[in-house]
Scaffold this motif. Structure first.
Motif, PDB file in Angstrom:
ATOM      1  N   UNK A  13       0.824  -1.202   0.000  1.00 47.59           N
ATOM      2  CA  UNK A  13       0.000   0.000   0.000  1.00 47.59           C
ATOM      3  C   UNK A  13       0.862   1.258   0.000  1.00 47.59           C
ATOM      4  N   UNK A  14       2.023   1.163   0.643  1.00 53.10           N
ATOM      5  CA  UNK A  14       2.903   2.335   0.653  1.00 53.10           C
ATOM      6  C   UNK A  14       3.379   2.648  -0.767  1.00 53.10           C
ATOM      7  N   UNK A  15       3.847   1.595  -1.443  1.00 49.71           N
ATOM      8  CA  UNK A  15       4.402   1.866  -2.776  1.00 49.71           C
ATOM      9  C   UNK A  15       3.320   2.355  -3.737  1.00 49.71           C
ATOM     10  N   UNK A  16       2.086   1.915  -3.481  1.00 49.71           N
ATOM     11  CA  UNK A  16       1.019   2.372  -4.358  1.00 49.71           C
ATOM     12  C   UNK A  16       0.690   3.856  -4.150  1.00 49.71           C
ATOM     13  N   UNK A  17       0.743   4.241  -2.909  1.00 46.85           N
ATOM     14  CA  UNK A  17       0.318   5.612  -2.619  1.00 46.85           C
ATOM     15  C   UNK A  17       1.488   6.592  -2.584  1.00 46.85           C
ATOM     16  N   UNK A  18       2.694   6.038  -2.499  1.00 40.00           N
ATOM     17  CA  UNK A  18       3.843   6.916  -2.408  1.00 40.00           C
ATOM     18  C   UNK A  18       3.955   7.831  -3.625  1.00 40.00           C
ATOM     19  N   UNK A  19       3.980   9.118  -3.435  1.00 39.23           N
ATOM     20  CA  UNK A  19       4.023  10.028  -4.585  1.00 39.23           C
ATOM     21  C   UNK A  19       5.316   9.875  -5.389  1.00 39.23           C
ATOM     22  N   UNK A  20       6.402   9.457  -4.699  1.00 37.47           N
ATOM     23  CA  UNK A  20       7.687   9.380  -5.405  1.00 37.47           C
ATOM     24  C   UNK A  20       7.670   8.321  -6.509  1.00 37.47           C
ATOM     25  N   UNK A  21       6.715   7.333  -6.424  1.00 31.89           N
ATOM     26  CA  UNK A  21       6.717   6.260  -7.419  1.00 31.89           C
ATOM     27  C   UNK A  21       6.373   6.792  -8.812  1.00 31.89           C
ATOM     28  N   UNK A  22       5.789   7.930  -8.903  1.00 35.99           N
ATOM     29  CA  UNK A  22       5.489   8.465 -10.227  1.00 35.99           C
ATOM     30  C   UNK A  22       6.529   9.502 -10.665  1.00 35.99           C
ATOM     31  N   UNK A  23       7.454   9.837  -9.739  1.00 33.25           N
ATOM     32  CA  UNK A  23       8.513  10.781 -10.097  1.00 33.25           C
ATOM     33  C   UNK A  23       9.561  10.081 -10.958  1.00 33.25           C
TER      34      UNK A  23
END
Lengths: 176, 459
Positions: A13-23
């Motif tokens: 859930x963290x990786x899904x919501x983490x904003x940095x994953x789309x950076x």
């Protein structure tokens, strides 16, 4: 056991919501040049993606000490085409045309290190095509392999396989 | 380039070499055994041969695929990719002739890079790998000359890792008498009689797919399938067609799927059984309307191969090869290849494929086979005696009969002669012995007393 499962779910859930994953992801070559790529490109590189996953997407700068700034753009180019579904025979032919033997080998090692299956398969075939029908000596030089047969052993082996040694291409040495 | 100063010349680790080599043609691989010890070991391993075959059969460029024809006393092999790419440009085929390579008979099957050759008079079989030039010795004769040959089939039993041949023969005197014989390569050299097929078949050569041999049953909508592992028959239903011209149905195997072609109202139809044994999986794979067929309404149309991009190669009357593009509604890619290629076509994938009891099919093998036959020593016994350098199941594919093996057989032969007090002028023995001596050291012993070659080498 239950704890493990819940912690896994947590990380998901963290990786899904983490904003940095789309950076963008920064890939740092062995000679310290930074290449910024989209996360989708990183996904193509299994080694990079698993690194990102392990750190829950918090780390977006990834050092790639084994890959030079000369080779990395080629890898990125191939991954971009792959995502766009634009890997055609023509593209592949153009792609390898500009690479000499050493560069092909370096890229091959890079593809292996980054674990990019498609690129690895493709370059395996490129190398195979470049050595097919070449002499044994050429192949030894190509791979930097030392001949560990005694002269007698080699002579005997060659004699037994004599019928295969007709029509070998002359060695065209790579300029580099 | 400056980078060369910082990054050393790349050396590829062994596991990566293992990614590259299976993509090479067999001939290059055989040569590259001379590169270094580790390459030789790798290329000789059976796992490598399997990888190589898997890649060869799946890669779209068809580099290792051949179209092989058998003539009366020779095999003619054409690279498939050149026939697909430049159908109008003649390519030089490779011929395996009778005189220099001792090949007789026709091909009855092709599987895993091995061709099964059948001599008809007398009826007997052997395996041949043209890429390695390895051939097994000729099998024993299954039946006397009073029987004639009706059906046959060749395939691979994956469960037992054995190649098998099935022959159906009919008695010349009593026509109702039919025998079905099966031969397993690498087992004892004997033909086993098994129950006859419960159906009447006209089709001659059974098609091998998924561990089974298949024939169309005469005058019925059925296929009879013979399981090579269990050695039992079963039946499969053919797809329903709007035509009852049974004799015109042709069975083939394309992309490892059983196919049947038929003439229907709409044209020539090729059905494919996508999943072997599942009748519901029969699919109309390609339809070529009558006006698109070249030449119009041929008598015989047999599909041979389909490329990864959907181009179908068929052979028609007068051995014309024609390519059809299945993606564009079966339009013929003309012109057809009409020059004489050969008869009895088979698709063959070059491979490092191995089998038990191989003999390097050229220089000394027949002499050795002959010697072994005379001695009554099986190749396995030779192996057990420790002469693995030539005939062992592992390394034998690397080499022809080695000096060691020849001297071993010479020795055996020599002992045999002494034990049995064979007459000095026994032509067969002397002839074999002379040949062995030539093979061993190039010297030709004089006719007369048996020379002491064996003793010299082993005392």
């Amino acid at each position: 056991m239950a704890e493990e499962v819940s912690s896994q779910m947590n990380s998901l859930s963290i990786s899904e919501t983490n904003p940095s994953s789309s950076a963008t992801i920064s890939l740092v070559s062995g000679d310290d040049i930074v290449f910024k790529v989209e996360p989708t490109i990183a996904k193509e590189m299994e080694t990079v993606q698993s690194f990102i996953d392990e750190t829950d997407g918090k780390i977006t700068t990834i050092p790639l000490p084994n890959i030079s700034s000369h080779d990395l753009p080629y890898v990125i180019e191939y991954c971009e085409k792959s995502i766009a579904g634009k890997i055609t025979k023509e593209f592949e032919a153009e792609f390898v045309k500009k690479l000499n033997n050493e560069e092909v080998k370096e890229l091959f090692l890079a593809a292996n290190y980054l674990n990019i299956k498609k690129l690895l398969d493709f370059l395996s075939q490129v190398i195979a095509d470049r050595i097919a029908n070449k002499s044994v000596e050429y192949v030894r030089r190509y791979f930097g392999i030392e001949n560990d047969f005694t002269p007698e052993e080699e002579a005997k082996l060659r004699e037994e396989l004599a019928w295969t040694f007709t029509g070998v291409d002359p060695d065209d040495e790579d300029e580099n | 380039m400056q980078k060369a100063a910082t990054i050393p010349l790349p050396v590829l680790p062994e596991e990566l070499i293992g990614e590259i080599l299976p993509r090479l043609p067999v001939r290059s691989l055989l040569q590259f055994k001379c590169v270094c010890q580790s390459w030789k070991t790798l290329i000789s391993s059976s796992q490598f041969a399997k990888n190589h075959l898997r890649i060869s059969t799946s890669e779209p460029t068809m580099t290792n695929q051949q179209l092989v024809f058998s003539d009366i006393k020779r095999l003619i092999s054409y690279p498939l990719n050149s026939l697909f790419e430049n159908p109008s440009t003649p390519v030089k085929p490779v011929t395996f002739g009778y005189t220099d390579e001792k090949i007789d008979g026709t091909i009855i099957g092709s599987c895993n890079g091995l061709l099964c050759l059948h001599d008809r008079f007398p009826s007997r079989v052997r395996l041949f790998n043209p890429s390695l030039r390895l051939i097994t010795k000729i099998s024993s004769v299954p039946v006397s000359q009073n029987w004639f040959f009706m059906q046959c089939g060749f395939g691979y039993d994956q469960v037992n890792d054995k190649y098998k041949v099935l022959l159906v023969v009919r008695c010349k005197k009593h026509h109702h008498q039919i025998l079905t014989k099966i031969y397993t390569f690498g087992q004892d050299d004997s033909w086993k009689t098994i129950p006859n097929c419960p159906y009447e078949i006209l089709m001659r050569i059974g098609k091998f797919v998924s561990g089974t041999l298949n024939w169309i049953v005469s005058n019925q909508d059925k296929v009879v399938s013979f399981d090579l592992e269990k050695e039992t028959y079963m039946e499969l239903l053919l797809p329903h067609s709007d035509n009852n011209d049974w004799p015109y149905r042709v069975m083939s195997v394309l992309s490892d799927c059983l196919c049947v072609s038929d003439w229907e109202n709409c044209g020539w139809v090729l059905w494919m059984m996508k999943e072997y044994g599942v009748v519901e999986s029969w699919t109309k794979f390609i339809i070529v309307s009558y006006d698109k067929l070249l030449p119009n309404r041929p008598y015989w149309v047999e599909p041979l191969f389909i490329s990864k991009n959907g181009v179908l190669m068929v052979i028609m009357d007068d051995n014309q090869l024609i390519l059809y593009n299945s993606n564009t509604g079966g339009v013929a890619l003309d012109p057809p290849i009409t020059r004489k290629l050969g008869v009895n076509p088979h698709i063959h994938c070059e491979s490092l494929g191995k089998f038990c009891n191989p003999i390097q099919g050229f220089t000394n093998s027949d002499t050795i086979t002959h010697a072994i036959d005379l001695l009554g020593v099986s190749l396995e016994e030779v192996v057990e005696e420790g002469v693995t350098s030539s005939f062992g199941t592992g390394s034998c594919y690397d080499k022809g009969p080695s000096d060691m093996a020849i001297s071993f057989i010479s020795h055996e032969l020599h002992c045999y002669l002494h034990c049995h007090e064979v007459e000095e002028d026994d032509d067969d023995f002397v002839e074999v012995f002379r040949a062995l001596c030539v093979a061993q050291d190039g010297s030709v012993p004089q006719r007369g007393p048996v020379p002491n070659v064996g003793e010299d080498n082993h005392d």
